[in-house]
Design a protein around this motif. Structure first.
Motif, PDB file in Angstrom:
ATOM      1  N   GLY A 142      33.832  -2.780  34.578  1.00 52.22           N
ATOM      2  CA  GLY A 142      33.328  -3.131  36.192  1.00 52.22           C
ATOM      3  C   GLY A 142      33.913  -2.497  37.360  1.00 52.22           C
ATOM      4  O   GLY A 142      33.916  -1.339  37.342  1.00 52.22           O
ATOM      5  N   ARG A 143      35.043  -2.873  36.762  1.00 51.08           N
ATOM      6  CA  ARG A 143      36.382  -2.502  38.419  1.00 51.08           C
ATOM      7  C   ARG A 143      36.711  -1.187  37.739  1.00 51.08           C
ATOM      8  O   ARG A 143      36.648   0.225  38.748  1.00 51.08           O
ATOM      9  CB  ARG A 143      37.591  -2.626  38.537  1.00 51.08           C
ATOM     10  CG  ARG A 143      38.042  -2.941  39.173  1.00 51.08           C
ATOM     11  CD  ARG A 143      39.592  -3.332  39.432  1.00 51.08           C
ATOM     12  NE  ARG A 143      40.834  -2.718  40.555  1.00 51.08           N
ATOM     13  CZ  ARG A 143      40.848  -1.792  41.674  1.00 51.08           C
ATOM     14  NH1 ARG A 143      40.076  -2.810  42.537  1.00 51.08           N
ATOM     15  NH2 ARG A 143      41.800  -1.416  42.000  1.00 51.08           N
ATOM     16  N   HIS A 144      37.285  -0.111  36.838  1.00 50.80           N
ATOM     17  CA  HIS A 144      37.337   1.251  36.478  1.00 50.80           C
ATOM     18  C   HIS A 144      36.152   2.314  36.713  1.00 50.80           C
ATOM     19  O   HIS A 144      36.532   3.256  36.464  1.00 50.80           O
ATOM     20  CB  HIS A 144      38.511   1.407  35.622  1.00 50.80           C
ATOM     21  CG  HIS A 144      39.866   0.471  36.078  1.00 50.80           C
ATOM     22  ND1 HIS A 144      41.046   0.927  36.195  1.00 50.80           N
ATOM     23  CD2 HIS A 144      40.134  -1.139  35.730  1.00 50.80           C
ATOM     24  CE1 HIS A 144      41.432   0.404  36.640  1.00 50.80           C
ATOM     25  NE2 HIS A 144      41.886  -1.200  36.505  1.00 50.80           N
ATOM     26  N   VAL A 145      35.020   1.469  36.740  1.00 48.37           N
ATOM     27  CA  VAL A 145      33.748   2.647  36.487  1.00 48.37           C
ATOM     28  C   VAL A 145      33.276   2.801  37.722  1.00 48.37           C
ATOM     29  O   VAL A 145      33.574   3.065  38.821  1.00 48.37           O
ATOM     30  CB  VAL A 145      32.771   2.427  35.048  1.00 48.37           C
ATOM     31  CG1 VAL A 145      31.874   2.873  35.163  1.00 48.37           C
ATOM     32  CG2 VAL A 145      33.169   2.708  33.570  1.00 48.37           C
ATOM     33  N   ARG A 146      32.837   1.361  37.874  1.00 51.11           N
ATOM     34  CA  ARG A 146      31.665   1.068  39.060  1.00 51.11           C
ATOM     35  C   ARG A 146      32.535   1.278  40.229  1.00 51.11           C
ATOM     36  O   ARG A 146      32.208   1.664  41.169  1.00 51.11           O
ATOM     37  CB  ARG A 146      31.285  -0.161  39.248  1.00 51.11           C
ATOM     38  CG  ARG A 146      29.475  -0.450  39.510  1.00 51.11           C
ATOM     39  CD  ARG A 146      29.116  -1.840  39.931  1.00 51.11           C
ATOM     40  NE  ARG A 146      29.904  -2.544  39.428  1.00 51.11           N
ATOM     41  CZ  ARG A 146      30.689  -3.753  38.836  1.00 51.11           C
ATOM     42  NH1 ARG A 146      30.123  -3.674  37.476  1.00 51.11           N
ATOM     43  NH2 ARG A 146      31.588  -4.771  39.065  1.00 51.11           N
ATOM     44  N   GLU A 147      33.989   0.325  39.922  1.00 53.52           N
ATOM     45  CA  GLU A 147      34.291   0.242  41.450  1.00 53.52           C
ATOM     46  C   GLU A 147      35.525   1.682  41.756  1.00 53.52           C
ATOM     47  O   GLU A 147      35.473   1.945  43.191  1.00 53.52           O
ATOM     48  CB  GLU A 147      34.892  -1.262  41.741  1.00 53.52           C
ATOM     49  CG  GLU A 147      34.137  -2.571  41.952  1.00 53.52           C
ATOM     50  CD  GLU A 147      35.025  -3.404  41.195  1.00 53.52           C
ATOM     51  OE1 GLU A 147      35.708  -3.788  41.477  1.00 53.52           O
ATOM     52  OE2 GLU A 147      34.341  -5.032  41.143  1.00 53.52           O
ATOM     53  N   GLY A 203      35.689   4.500  40.193  1.00 49.94           N
ATOM     54  CA  GLY A 203      35.279   5.719  39.365  1.00 49.94           C
ATOM     55  C   GLY A 203      36.106   6.536  39.054  1.00 49.94           C
ATOM     56  O   GLY A 203      36.663   7.538  38.544  1.00 49.94           O
ATOM     57  N   ASP A 204      37.146   5.649  37.734  1.00 48.52           N
ATOM     58  CA  ASP A 204      38.519   6.351  37.442  1.00 48.52           C
ATOM     59  C   ASP A 204      37.927   6.579  36.157  1.00 48.52           C
ATOM     60  O   ASP A 204      38.663   8.034  35.063  1.00 48.52           O
ATOM     61  CB  ASP A 204      39.391   5.431  37.156  1.00 48.52           C
ATOM     62  CG  ASP A 204      40.063   4.984  37.941  1.00 48.52           C
ATOM     63  OD1 ASP A 204      40.556   5.427  39.338  1.00 48.52           O
ATOM     64  OD2 ASP A 204      40.750   3.736  38.542  1.00 48.52           O
ATOM     65  N   TRP A 205      36.397   5.994  35.786  1.00 43.36           N
ATOM     66  CA  TRP A 205      36.153   7.336  34.504  1.00 43.36           C
ATOM     67  C   TRP A 205      34.232   6.846  34.597  1.00 43.36           C
ATOM     68  O   TRP A 205      34.064   6.168  35.321  1.00 43.36           O
ATOM     69  CB  TRP A 205      36.192   6.056  33.113  1.00 43.36           C
ATOM     70  CG  TRP A 205      37.205   5.763  32.151  1.00 43.36           C
ATOM     71  CD1 TRP A 205      38.273   6.312  32.761  1.00 43.36           C
ATOM     72  CD2 TRP A 205      37.512   4.388  31.687  1.00 43.36           C
ATOM     73  NE1 TRP A 205      38.699   5.992  31.980  1.00 43.36           N
ATOM     74  CE2 TRP A 205      38.909   4.530  31.282  1.00 43.36           C
ATOM     75  CE3 TRP A 205      37.568   3.279  31.943  1.00 43.36           C
ATOM     76  CZ2 TRP A 205      39.785   3.995  30.343  1.00 43.36           C
ATOM     77  CZ3 TRP A 205      37.685   2.653  30.524  1.00 43.36           C
ATOM     78  CH2 TRP A 205      39.562   3.112  30.356  1.00 43.36           C
ATOM     79  N   THR A 206      33.797   7.814  34.242  1.00 39.72           N
ATOM     80  CA  THR A 206      31.519   7.532  33.752  1.00 39.72           C
ATOM     81  C   THR A 206      32.046   6.804  32.681  1.00 39.72           C
ATOM     82  O   THR A 206      32.993   6.188  31.911  1.00 39.72           O
ATOM     83  CB  THR A 206      31.727   9.016  33.759  1.00 39.72           C
ATOM     84  OG1 THR A 206      31.919   9.391  32.742  1.00 39.72           O
ATOM     85  CG2 THR A 206      31.789   9.814  34.976  1.00 39.72           C
ATOM     86  N   LEU A 207      30.607   5.779  32.596  1.00 34.40           N
ATOM     87  CA  LEU A 207      30.456   5.454  31.488  1.00 34.40           C
ATOM     88  C   LEU A 207      30.686   5.685  30.623  1.00 34.40           C
ATOM     89  O   LEU A 207      30.954   5.246  29.371  1.00 34.40           O
ATOM     90  CB  LEU A 207      28.817   4.724  32.039  1.00 34.40           C
ATOM     91  CG  LEU A 207      28.251   3.588  31.693  1.00 34.40           C
ATOM     92  CD1 LEU A 207      29.493   2.770  31.180  1.00 34.40           C
ATOM     93  CD2 LEU A 207      26.839   2.971  31.970  1.00 34.40           C
ATOM     94  N   GLU A 208      29.972   6.662  30.507  1.00 27.60           N
ATOM     95  CA  GLU A 208      29.982   8.008  29.191  1.00 27.60           C
ATOM     96  C   GLU A 208      31.836   8.071  28.586  1.00 27.60           C
ATOM     97  O   GLU A 208      32.203   7.872  27.727  1.00 27.60           O
ATOM     98  CB  GLU A 208      30.397  10.043  29.341  1.00 27.60           C
ATOM     99  CG  GLU A 208      28.179   9.616  29.468  1.00 27.60           C
ATOM    100  CD  GLU A 208      27.774   9.132  30.457  1.00 27.60           C
ATOM    101  OE1 GLU A 208      26.251   8.857  31.303  1.00 27.60           O
ATOM    102  OE2 GLU A 208      28.695   9.074  31.590  1.00 27.60           O
TER     103      GLU A 208
END
Length: 363
Positions: free
Chosen positions: A270-275, A277-282
């Motif tokens: 949640g935080r590090h993908v969606r909020e 952007g540290d990672w993409t979902l992939e």
């Protein structure tokens, strides 16, 4: 993972010294047998007793039969001592030829990540895991007990706590919150000063009594000096590193554990993908699934492809979130309603199915 501390205690008891050649050979036999029975690596806790008494020579000898499986370590030092801890990790890797994986490799990123990069450039297979929080969790004895008290010899440690004056470090008290206090559950969730105040004693005396009454089993959540924007940026930089795998370091005992046990992976998704952007979902799938499966030699796991086990969870990328907090650490995450283990639904529509298809995996 084969636990070095347990193996060492089986062979040497609470001895506070380096192992003899004969003792190393006996420990090595334990390791070789454990690997033949399906263990996926060897672990050490070098800030804990009895692991703290082992030297690099002993550990390297026990790592020799690992092959491609990892030596996993809580290093001898973190924070200001991270350089010392990492130097020993790389020394063991060079001596033994083992791959290494460092547990909860938290900040500061500016110190730690260059050490990983240097080791990888030197040809060493080095990875690490982290959890996305700024506080830690451990046993109270690890953070509070003076080094002259033999933590590996519980009876002797309790005898000394009963009979000898202890020079406590009062700077620790505000940083400690109790997570697990068998027999005094009322203290769980309270800071050490608040619990001591409620008991009507000084913090040092309360700490002493808790250690004695729980036979050193009490647990705590610990605040670090880097709580703030700098610490948060460190967490994010470490997550983005290619040597990173996700981990919770979860400890579930006690009435008030660290929230990482219930929220770590949802927080990363949640935080590090969606909020942030540290990672993409992939990229999240790589850090949380395929990297760990490769690191621990779990063939047929960690990827979605024909012939692999169907270990799948279905998430709502717009809502997946952690809800566990330091005040309410056992609050479940949201945003994942369906989970399959080896193709069998264990969570369907947000409800447990009762199926238990999970099995121990051999490398």
């Amino acid at each position: 993972l084969l636990p070095h501390g347990t193996i060492r205690y089986d062979v040497m008891g609470a001895a506070e010294r380096a192992a003899s050649p004969g003792e190393r050979a006996e420990m090595l036999a334990h390791v070789e047998r454990g690997l033949s029975e399906g263990a996926v690596g060897l672990s050490t806790g070098l800030e804990y007793a009895p692991g703290r008494y082992a030297d690099a020579e002993e550990i390297a000898a026990l790592c020799a039969p690992l092959g491609g499986l990892p030596y996993v370590t809580h290093m001898r030092g973190y924070g200001a001592l991270a350089g010392t801890g990492m130097a020993e990790v790389t020394d063991i890797a060079r001596r033994s030829g083992a791959a290494v994986h460092v547990s909860h490799y938290h900040g500061p990123a500016a110190t730690l990540l260059p050490l990983v990069d240097e080791a990888r450039l030197d040809g060493l297979d080095v990875t690490f895991d982290t959890y996305p929080y700024l506080r830690g969790s451990t046993i109270l004895a690890m953070v509070a007990l003076p080094s002259w008290i033999p933590a590996a010899d519980t009876d002797r440690a309790l005898e000394l706590l009963e009979s000898e004056p202890v020079d406590w470090d009062p700077a620790l008290w505000p940083r400690i919150t109790f997570s697990h206090v068998p027999g005094a559950e009322w203290a769980e969730g309270l800071s050490l000063p608040d619990a001591a105040d409620k008991a009507g004693v000084e913090p040092g005396e309360f700490c002493r009594r808790v250690l004695i009454d729980t036979r050193l089993e009490a647990g705590c959540v610990t605040a670090r000096p880097d709580e703030g924007p700098e610490g948060e940026e460190s967490v994010r930089a470490i997550l983005r590193h290619p040597g990173h795998t996700g981990g919770s370091d979860g400890i579930y005992v006690g009435g008030h554990p660290h929230p990482r046990g219930y929220g770590a992976f949802a927080r990363m998704l949640g935080r590090h993908v969606r909020e942030t952007g540290d990672w993409t979902l992939e990229q999240a799938a790589v850090h949380l699934a395929s990297h760990p499966a490769r690191r621990f030699g779990l063939a047929g796991r960690g990827l979605i492809r024909p012939g692999h086990a169907a270990d799948i969870f279905v998430l709502d990328s717009e809502t997946v979130s952690d809800r566990a907090t330091y005040a309410a650490p056992r609050t479940l995450a949201t945003g994942v309603d369906d989970v399959l283990v080896s193709g069998v639904p264990v969570l369907a529509g947000g409800e447990l199915t009762g199926a238990t298809p999970g099995r121990a995996l051999r490398p």
